[in-house]
Design a protein around this motif. Structure first.
Motif, PDB file in Angstrom:
ATOM      1  N   ARG A  57      -3.198 -20.424   2.905  1.00 16.11           N
ATOM      2  CA  ARG A  57      -3.937 -19.467   2.075  1.00 16.11           C
ATOM      3  C   ARG A  57      -3.445 -18.037   2.225  1.00 16.11           C
ATOM      4  NH1 ARG A  57      -9.272 -21.977   4.586  1.00 16.11           N
ATOM      5  NH2 ARG A  57      -9.547 -23.827   3.268  1.00 16.11           N
ATOM      6  N   ALA A  58      -2.619 -17.768   3.228  1.00 20.28           N
ATOM      7  CA  ALA A  58      -2.213 -16.394   3.510  1.00 20.28           C
ATOM      8  C   ALA A  58      -1.406 -15.821   2.344  1.00 20.28           C
ATOM      9  CB  ALA A  58      -1.396 -16.349   4.793  1.00 20.28           C
ATOM     10  N   SER A  59      -1.875 -14.722   1.810  1.00 17.06           N
ATOM     11  CA  SER A  59      -1.214 -14.071   0.681  1.00 17.06           C
ATOM     12  C   SER A  59      -0.053 -13.212   1.175  1.00 17.06           C
ATOM     13  CB  SER A  59      -2.223 -13.189  -0.050  1.00 17.06           C
ATOM     14  OG  SER A  59      -2.626 -12.117   0.807  1.00 17.06           O
ATOM     15  N   ARG A  60       0.649 -12.612   0.243  1.00 19.77           N
ATOM     16  CA  ARG A  60       1.748 -11.711   0.617  1.00 19.77           C
ATOM     17  C   ARG A  60       1.213 -10.492   1.369  1.00 19.77           C
ATOM     18  NH1 ARG A  60       6.708 -11.965  -1.394  1.00 19.77           N
ATOM     19  NH2 ARG A  60       6.893  -9.743  -1.919  1.00 19.77           N
ATOM     20  N   VAL A  61       0.043 -10.014   0.995  1.00 13.68           N
ATOM     21  CA  VAL A  61      -0.556  -8.882   1.714  1.00 13.68           C
ATOM     22  C   VAL A  61      -0.827  -9.264   3.165  1.00 13.68           C
ATOM     23  CG1 VAL A  61      -2.712  -7.577   1.935  1.00 13.68           C
ATOM     24  CG2 VAL A  61      -1.519  -7.634  -0.248  1.00 13.68           C
ATOM     25  N   VAL A  62      -1.402 -10.420   3.391  1.00 13.76           N
ATOM     26  CA  VAL A  62      -1.683 -10.879   4.758  1.00 13.76           C
ATOM     27  C   VAL A  62      -0.385 -11.064   5.526  1.00 13.76           C
ATOM     28  CG1 VAL A  62      -2.556 -12.821   6.116  1.00 13.76           C
ATOM     29  CG2 VAL A  62      -3.900 -11.922   4.197  1.00 13.76           C
ATOM     30  N   ARG A  63       0.607 -11.646   4.898  1.00 13.42           N
ATOM     31  CA  ARG A  63       1.866 -11.915   5.585  1.00 13.42           C
ATOM     32  C   ARG A  63       2.593 -10.634   5.969  1.00 13.42           C
ATOM     33  NH1 ARG A  63       4.834 -16.118   1.755  1.00 13.42           N
ATOM     34  NH2 ARG A  63       6.478 -15.936   3.332  1.00 13.42           N
ATOM     35  N   ILE A  64       2.602  -9.629   5.088  1.00 12.16           N
ATOM     36  CA  ILE A  64       3.282  -8.372   5.435  1.00 12.16           C
ATOM     37  C   ILE A  64       2.525  -7.642   6.534  1.00 12.16           C
ATOM     38  CG2 ILE A  64       2.169  -6.989   3.613  1.00 12.16           C
ATOM     39  CD1 ILE A  64       5.779  -6.589   4.861  1.00 12.16           C
ATOM     40  N   ALA A  65       1.199  -7.683   6.502  1.00 11.79           N
ATOM     41  CA  ALA A  65       0.416  -7.016   7.539  1.00 11.79           C
ATOM     42  C   ALA A  65       0.636  -7.674   8.901  1.00 11.79           C
ATOM     43  CB  ALA A  65      -1.067  -7.027   7.168  1.00 11.79           C
ATOM     44  N   LEU A  66       0.524  -8.991   8.945  1.00 12.06           N
ATOM     45  CA  LEU A  66       0.705  -9.691  10.210  1.00 12.06           C
ATOM     46  C   LEU A  66       2.123  -9.506  10.759  1.00 12.06           C
ATOM     47  CD1 LEU A  66      -2.067 -10.946   9.533  1.00 12.06           C
ATOM     48  CD2 LEU A  66      -1.166 -13.136  10.332  1.00 12.06           C
ATOM     49  N   ALA A  67       3.105  -9.635   9.894  1.00 12.32           N
ATOM     50  CA  ALA A  67       4.483  -9.566  10.371  1.00 12.32           C
ATOM     51  C   ALA A  67       4.840  -8.192  10.914  1.00 12.32           C
ATOM     52  CB  ALA A  67       5.436  -9.945   9.238  1.00 12.32           C
ATOM     53  N   SER A  68       4.456  -7.121  10.217  1.00 12.42           N
ATOM     54  CA  SER A  68       4.815  -5.783  10.682  1.00 12.42           C
ATOM     55  C   SER A  68       4.037  -5.401  11.939  1.00 12.42           C
ATOM     56  CB  SER A  68       4.608  -4.752   9.570  1.00 12.42           C
ATOM     57  OG  SER A  68       3.331  -4.854   8.993  1.00 12.42           O
ATOM     58  N   GLY A  69       2.768  -5.808  12.020  1.00  9.10           N
ATOM     59  CA  GLY A  69       1.988  -5.518  13.217  1.00  9.10           C
ATOM     60  C   GLY A  69       2.471  -6.283  14.431  1.00  9.10           C
ATOM     61  N   LEU A  70       2.755  -7.573  14.262  1.00  5.84           N
ATOM     62  CA  LEU A  70       3.228  -8.383  15.379  1.00  5.84           C
ATOM     63  C   LEU A  70       4.602  -7.920  15.854  1.00  5.84           C
ATOM     64  CD1 LEU A  70       2.074 -11.920  14.199  1.00  5.84           C
ATOM     65  CD2 LEU A  70       1.185 -10.649  16.169  1.00  5.84           C
ATOM     66  N   ALA A  71       5.458  -7.488  14.929  1.00  5.27           N
ATOM     67  CA  ALA A  71       6.773  -6.981  15.320  1.00  5.27           C
ATOM     68  C   ALA A  71       6.648  -5.736  16.181  1.00  5.27           C
ATOM     69  CB  ALA A  71       7.613  -6.691  14.072  1.00  5.27           C
ATOM     70  N   ALA A  72       5.708  -4.848  15.837  1.00  6.59           N
ATOM     71  CA  ALA A  72       5.515  -3.631  16.626  1.00  6.59           C
ATOM     72  C   ALA A  72       5.018  -3.954  18.030  1.00  6.59           C
ATOM     73  CB  ALA A  72       4.535  -2.704  15.909  1.00  6.59           C
ATOM     74  N   LEU A  73       4.077  -4.886  18.142  1.00  9.04           N
ATOM     75  CA  LEU A  73       3.542  -5.249  19.453  1.00  9.04           C
ATOM     76  C   LEU A  73       4.576  -5.992  20.292  1.00  9.04           C
ATOM     77  CD1 LEU A  73       0.007  -6.028  18.187  1.00  9.04           C
ATOM     78  CD2 LEU A  73       0.459  -4.573  20.164  1.00  9.04           C
ATOM     79  N   ASP A  74       5.400  -6.804  19.655  1.00  6.79           N
ATOM     80  CA  ASP A  74       6.482  -7.469  20.379  1.00  6.79           C
ATOM     81  C   ASP A  74       7.476  -6.436  20.907  1.00  6.79           C
ATOM     82  OD1 ASP A  74       8.005  -9.981  21.094  1.00  6.79           O
ATOM     83  OD2 ASP A  74       9.473  -9.017  19.789  1.00  6.79           O
ATOM     84  N   PRO A 184       2.338   0.267 -10.263  1.00  8.05           N
ATOM     85  CA  PRO A 184       3.679  -0.326 -10.213  1.00  8.05           C
ATOM     86  C   PRO A 184       4.329  -0.271  -8.828  1.00  8.05           C
ATOM     87  CG  PRO A 184       3.782   1.859 -11.184  1.00  8.05           C
ATOM     88  CD  PRO A 184       2.322   1.583 -10.928  1.00  8.05           C
ATOM     89  N   ILE A 185       3.823  -1.084  -7.906  1.00 10.44           N
ATOM     90  CA  ILE A 185       4.456  -1.243  -6.595  1.00 10.44           C
ATOM     91  C   ILE A 185       5.457  -2.395  -6.711  1.00 10.44           C
ATOM     92  CG2 ILE A 185       4.048  -1.816  -4.168  1.00 10.44           C
ATOM     93  CD1 ILE A 185       1.250  -0.611  -4.481  1.00 10.44           C
ATOM     94  N   PRO A 186       6.739  -2.171  -6.431  1.00  9.09           N
ATOM     95  CA  PRO A 186       7.751  -3.175  -6.760  1.00  9.09           C
ATOM     96  C   PRO A 186       7.839  -4.350  -5.802  1.00  9.09           C
ATOM     97  CG  PRO A 186       8.793  -1.267  -5.758  1.00  9.09           C
ATOM     98  CD  PRO A 186       7.351  -0.912  -5.945  1.00  9.09           C
ATOM     99  N   ASP A 187       7.385  -4.196  -4.549  1.00  8.05           N
ATOM    100  CA  ASP A 187       7.593  -5.241  -3.548  1.00  8.05           C
ATOM    101  C   ASP A 187       6.650  -4.968  -2.386  1.00  8.05           C
ATOM    102  OD1 ASP A 187       8.639  -7.391  -2.135  1.00  8.05           O
ATOM    103  OD2 ASP A 187      10.728  -6.779  -2.368  1.00  8.05           O
ATOM    104  N   ALA A 188       6.679  -5.853  -1.394  1.00  2.00           N
ATOM    105  CA  ALA A 188       5.861  -5.672  -0.194  1.00  2.00           C
ATOM    106  C   ALA A 188       6.605  -4.827   0.825  1.00  2.00           C
ATOM    107  CB  ALA A 188       5.510  -7.026   0.406  1.00  2.00           C
ATOM    108  N   GLY A 189       5.841  -4.031   1.581  1.00  7.10           N
ATOM    109  CA  GLY A 189       6.421  -3.228   2.653  1.00  7.10           C
ATOM    110  C   GLY A 189       5.362  -2.920   3.686  1.00  7.10           C
ATOM    111  N   GLY A 190       5.764  -2.847   4.948  1.00  6.86           N
ATOM    112  CA  GLY A 190       4.796  -2.561   5.999  1.00  6.86           C
ATOM    113  C   GLY A 190       5.438  -1.869   7.181  1.00  6.86           C
TER     114      GLY A 190
END
Length: 268
Positions: A57-74, A184-190
């Motif tokens: 069920r994870a949307s692109r918004v959820v995926r970009i948020a989780l990925a960028s946050g987890l990368a920072a903590l790692d 008009p946001i062209p893509d995901a970013g976090g």
């Protein structure tokens, strides 16, 4: 204008996912001018920490948020379960909003409960707690195109008031047509930033902020500056450029007009 009282913290970790900038290591080389920027669609990692049902069920918004946050903590070497978070986005889940609008415009207007709970602005924070087991304090906010600066201010306040680390997770993703015409946001970013009250072995720099009326800092590379303007969460790129170049200095970020946010960086 006269400077407001300073807020400060140490940056212990950075996460970044953006078009042409798939991770912080790649972005460092590009922002420092060592590698040329090559635009490419954002690659959003599968949210492996989520249970299978939530992962589907994870949307692109959820995926970009989780990925960028987890990368920072790692990058900071911290367990996400024990770190407070501030989630900041200029919009919500555009694809889910589109699906809800289609349902409401159809003959069968019954909205799926899953669709509804995924429409909330704090949905990424909920998925974060499921994925990481985090029980620490969490805030979710929105300030349109000023959301990165607003989130940074909130995270710094959390660090100062609690004397504990806090992770800023600023993110945005695109809307499908026809909503894309209005936003008009062209893509995901976090961008993820781990902020701490004291210097540690992994600290990259100390930052301090104050409100300003100075012009916003633009990036010298026109493609990177276009990316900064295209995705609101990436309004923080001038700050990341200072971190990438390990250069002392200031960057002025977009905030709520007529104010801007001046961020002063002192590398370790």
């Amino acid at each position: 204008m006269s400077a407001s009282p300073l807020l400060s913290a140490w940056i212990d970790g950075v996460g970044l996912i953006a078009p042409g900038l798939p991770d912080w290591s790649t972005a460092c080389a590009v922002l420092a001018g060592q590698d040329a920027f090559a635009s490419a669609p954002s690659v959003l990692p599968a949210p492996a920490l989520l249970p299978p049902a939530e992962r589907r069920r994870a949307s692109r918004v959820v995926r970009i948020a989780l990925a960028s946050g987890l990368a920072a903590l790692d990058h900071a070497g911290l367990d996400p379960a024990g770190v407070a978070t501030v989630f900041s986005a200029s919009t919500a889940d555009g694809h889910n909003c589109h699906a809800l609008c289609e349902t409401l415009a159809s003959d069968d207007q019954r909205v799926s409960p899953t669709r509804f709970h995924n429409s909330l602005h704090n949905t990424p924070a909920g998925y974060w707690s499921i994925a990481t087991g985090a029980m620490a304090a969490s805030q979710s906010l929105c300030a349109h195109d000023a959301s990165f600066a607003a989130g940074l201010l909130e995270a710094l306040v959390q660090v100062g008031s609690s004397a504990a680390s806090c992770t800023l997770i600023a993110y945005d993703a695109e809307y499908p047509a026809p909503l894309a015409a209005a936003r008009p946001i062209p893509d995901a970013g976090g961008i993820g930033l781990v902020l701490s009250p004291t210097q540690g072995p992994r600290s990259l720099a100390q930052i301090s902020v104050n409100l300003s009326d100075s012009p916003v800092t633009a990036l010298a590379d026109p493609q990177l500056d276009a990316l900064r303007l295209a995705i609101p969460a990436l309004r923080g790129l001038p700050l990341l450029e200072l971190l990438a170049t390990r250069r002392a200095g200031s960057a002025v970020l977009e905030y709520l007009a007529p104010l801007s946010l001046q961020v002063t960086v002192s590398p370790c």
